[in-house]
Design an enzyme around this catalytic site. Structure first.
Site, PDB file in Angstrom:
ATOM      1  N   TRP A 124     -10.006   2.671  12.987  1.00 34.41           N
ATOM      2  CA  TRP A 124      -9.163   3.512  11.882  1.00 34.41           C
ATOM      3  C   TRP A 124      -8.976   4.961  11.977  1.00 34.41           C
ATOM      4  O   TRP A 124      -7.776   5.256  11.748  1.00 34.41           O
ATOM      5  CB  TRP A 124     -10.116   3.245  10.710  1.00 34.41           C
ATOM      6  CG  TRP A 124     -10.099   1.921  10.042  1.00 34.41           C
ATOM      7  CD1 TRP A 124     -11.280   0.787  10.154  1.00 34.41           C
ATOM      8  CD2 TRP A 124      -8.927   0.910   9.612  1.00 34.41           C
ATOM      9  NE1 TRP A 124     -11.029  -0.182   9.648  1.00 34.41           N
ATOM     10  CE2 TRP A 124      -9.321  -0.207   9.380  1.00 34.41           C
ATOM     11  CE3 TRP A 124      -7.744   1.425   9.435  1.00 34.41           C
ATOM     12  CZ2 TRP A 124      -8.603  -1.336   8.938  1.00 34.41           C
ATOM     13  CZ3 TRP A 124      -6.795   0.299   8.884  1.00 34.41           C
ATOM     14  CH2 TRP A 124      -7.218  -0.876   8.551  1.00 34.41           C
ATOM     15  N   ASP A 134     -12.140   9.816   5.702  1.00 34.56           N
ATOM     16  CA  ASP A 134     -11.650   8.502   5.098  1.00 34.56           C
ATOM     17  C   ASP A 134     -13.097   7.736   4.929  1.00 34.56           C
ATOM     18  O   ASP A 134     -13.599   7.485   6.005  1.00 34.56           O
ATOM     19  CB  ASP A 134     -10.828   7.742   6.216  1.00 34.56           C
ATOM     20  CG  ASP A 134     -10.644   6.387   5.974  1.00 34.56           C
ATOM     21  OD1 ASP A 134     -11.091   5.634   4.791  1.00 34.56           O
ATOM     22  OD2 ASP A 134      -9.913   5.662   6.791  1.00 34.56           O
ATOM     23  N   LYS A 194     -13.026  -2.132  -0.290  1.00 38.11           N
ATOM     24  CA  LYS A 194     -14.496  -2.382   0.477  1.00 38.11           C
ATOM     25  C   LYS A 194     -15.704  -2.401  -0.485  1.00 38.11           C
ATOM     26  O   LYS A 194     -16.309  -3.125  -0.406  1.00 38.11           O
ATOM     27  CB  LYS A 194     -14.668  -1.462   1.564  1.00 38.11           C
ATOM     28  CG  LYS A 194     -13.346  -1.201   2.564  1.00 38.11           C
ATOM     29  CD  LYS A 194     -13.270  -2.272   3.211  1.00 38.11           C
ATOM     30  CE  LYS A 194     -11.761  -2.591   4.024  1.00 38.11           C
ATOM     31  NZ  LYS A 194     -11.072  -1.093   4.703  1.00 38.11           N
TER      32      LYS A 194
HETATM   33  C1  LIG Z   1     -10.033  -1.002   5.452  1.00 43.16           C
HETATM   34  C2  LIG Z   1      -9.907   0.438   5.993  1.00 43.16           C
HETATM   35  C3  LIG Z   1      -8.661   1.241   5.941  1.00 43.16           C
HETATM   36  C4  LIG Z   1      -7.269   0.589   5.465  1.00 43.16           C
HETATM   37  O1  LIG Z   1      -7.218   0.317   4.069  1.00 43.16           O
HETATM   38  P1  LIG Z   1      -5.935  -0.169   3.327  1.00 43.16           P
HETATM   39  O2  LIG Z   1      -6.149  -0.130   1.972  1.00 43.16           O
HETATM   40  O3  LIG Z   1      -5.929  -1.774   3.780  1.00 43.16           O
HETATM   41  O4  LIG Z   1      -4.666   0.569   3.944  1.00 43.16           O
HETATM   42  C5  LIG Z   1      -8.397   2.500   6.141  1.00 43.16           C
HETATM   43  N1  LIG Z   1      -9.779   3.077   6.766  1.00 43.16           N
HETATM   44  C6  LIG Z   1     -11.050   2.447   6.802  1.00 43.16           C
HETATM   45  C7  LIG Z   1     -12.171   2.991   7.388  1.00 43.16           C
HETATM   46  C8  LIG Z   1     -10.922   1.008   6.228  1.00 43.16           C
HETATM   47  O5  LIG Z   1     -12.082   0.592   6.334  1.00 43.16           O
END
Ligand SMILES: *Cc1c(COP(=O)(O)O)cnc(C)c1O
Length: 375
Positions: free
Chosen positions: A102, A187, A211
């Site tokens: 990511w 993030d 998540k």
């Molecule tokens: C799932 C995830 C993303 C991407 O998320 P989207 O909402 O699908 O764009 C980005 N960073 C992390 C750490 C993730 O687990």
């Protein structure tokens, strides 16, 4: 009804009480004679729910007055581009810490966005080793390994790498890297709200909801007002952070059902005792899973260094791919789903987000013991 034990990485399990509440309120929300999806986002019934979701986030995270909570769309992936668009000035540069797939994506998008707008990106630290198919990430850096450049627009990191199962351990001897005057951006898509964080240490944290806090379609941002104000004004208004900030995240139509579900999830979370209770619950779950791995070292191997083992996404390998396939299949026959590792790395991944019940983890750990004994 036969609900499975859902270990999906995202979209992921939601707390049953939050879903049941949605079922109860589905056809007639707040005695309005319609569902929340059919409401105007400017109507008082929806607005009360929107405000409650923001208030719950502020309360649970103890968000200080210097920061605000925003709802945006486009997924965390859109923020990979939107953050540099807003925050890297012409001639400026931003720093990135790369600890997995990511953060690689975040840097790649930042490179494109800054190339377009006259800025630059620097990888301040990467823990990746090897190349191509052999590339691996097995740890988060120690604070001393990361040094933000003087004058960097911000330093971005991924607090939990969902695919590699690598998380910054910030409760033991380690803290997030200190960045001095450089704003820290994280993030937290896959480790948001499983424990307390000190919001004042961050310029911005963001998380895609799917998540740990709701359905896909909403991203929660907790951002310092100073960063919002500094944001560039020469990008389209819809991408400027000041647009949701000045309009209580109601500039255009927000994903109302998603925000409604976040409200349900957060009120469940608060009812269970908030973040301290969630942390105890999640650490115990992770302890049981890593215990099951370490109890059978000849059969299960977690590639991640001990101190960086993720509490949310527990990854491990079996002796062979055929064993892994059989593991996933036999677990599924027992109602345990979502265990296959990400296609890019293989293996097994157990996502044990807030909504995953401790009893499911106990059952999975018992199955792991049995499976290893059978060989
Ligand atoms: C799932 C995830 C993303 C991407 O998320 P989207 O909402 O699908 O764009 C980005 N960073 C992390 C750490 C993730 O687990």
């Amino acid at each position: 009804m036969n609900r499975v034990k859902n270990f999906n990485a995202g979209p992921a399990a939601l707390p049953l009480p939050a879903l049941e509440r949605a079922r109860e309120e589905f056809l007639d929300f707040a005695r309005s004679g319609m569902s929340v999806m059919e409401h105007s986002h400017r109507g008082k019934e929806y607005e009360a729910c929107h405000d409650e979701a923001i208030a719950l986030l502020k309360e649970l995270l103890a968000v200080p007055d210097t920061h605000e909570v925003l709802f945006v769309q486009g997924g965390a992936s859109q923020l990979f581009a939107q953050i540099p668009m807003n925050l890297v000035p012409k001639g400026g540069s931003a720093d990135y810490v790369v600890t997995g797939a990511w953060s690689e994506k975040a840097v790649a998008e930042a490179r494109l966005a800054t190339a377009m707008l006259g800025g630059a990106v620097r990888v301040a630290c990467t823990t990746g080793t090897g190349e191509g198919k052999e590339k691996s990430y097995v740890r988060a850096p120690a604070p001393g390994e990361v040094k933000a450049a003087d004058g960097a627009a911000y330093l971005h990191l991924t607090s939990n790498e969902t695919i590699h199962g690598v998380e910054f351990d910030v409760d033991a001897s380690r803290a997030f890297p200190g960045t001095g005057a450089v704003p820290l951006i994280a993030d937290m898509s896959s480790d948001f709200l499983w424990k307390k964080i000190d919001v004042s240490k961050f310029g911005l944290v963001y998380a895609g909801a799917q998540k740990n806090i709701g359905p896909s379609g909403v991203v929660v941002m907790v951002v310092s007002k100073a960063l919002v104000e500094q944001g560039r004004k020469d990008i389209p208004k819809i991408f400027q952070f000041r647009t949701p900030a000045e309009n209580k995240s109601l500039y255009n139509t927000p994903p109302t059902f998603g925000i409604y579900m976040i409200r349900n999830v957060l009120s469940w979370l608060k009812g269970l005792g908030g973040l301290p209770a969630m942390e105890a619950r999640n650490r115990k779950k992770a302890g049981v899973l890593y215990g099951a791995i370490d109890a059978n070292p000849a059969f299960y191997k977690c590639p991640v260094e001990k101190q960086s083992r993720s509490v949310m996404n527990v990854v491990f390998r079996l002796p062979g791919e055929a064993d892994e396939e059989r593991f996933v299949k036999e677990a599924k026959a027992r109602g345990m789903v979502g265990l296959k590792g990400h296609r890019s790395v293989g293996g097994i991944r157990v996502s044990a987000y807030n909504a995953v019940e401790p009893a499911w983890i106990d059952e999975l750990a018992a199955f792991m013991g049995e499976f290893a004994r059978k060989g």
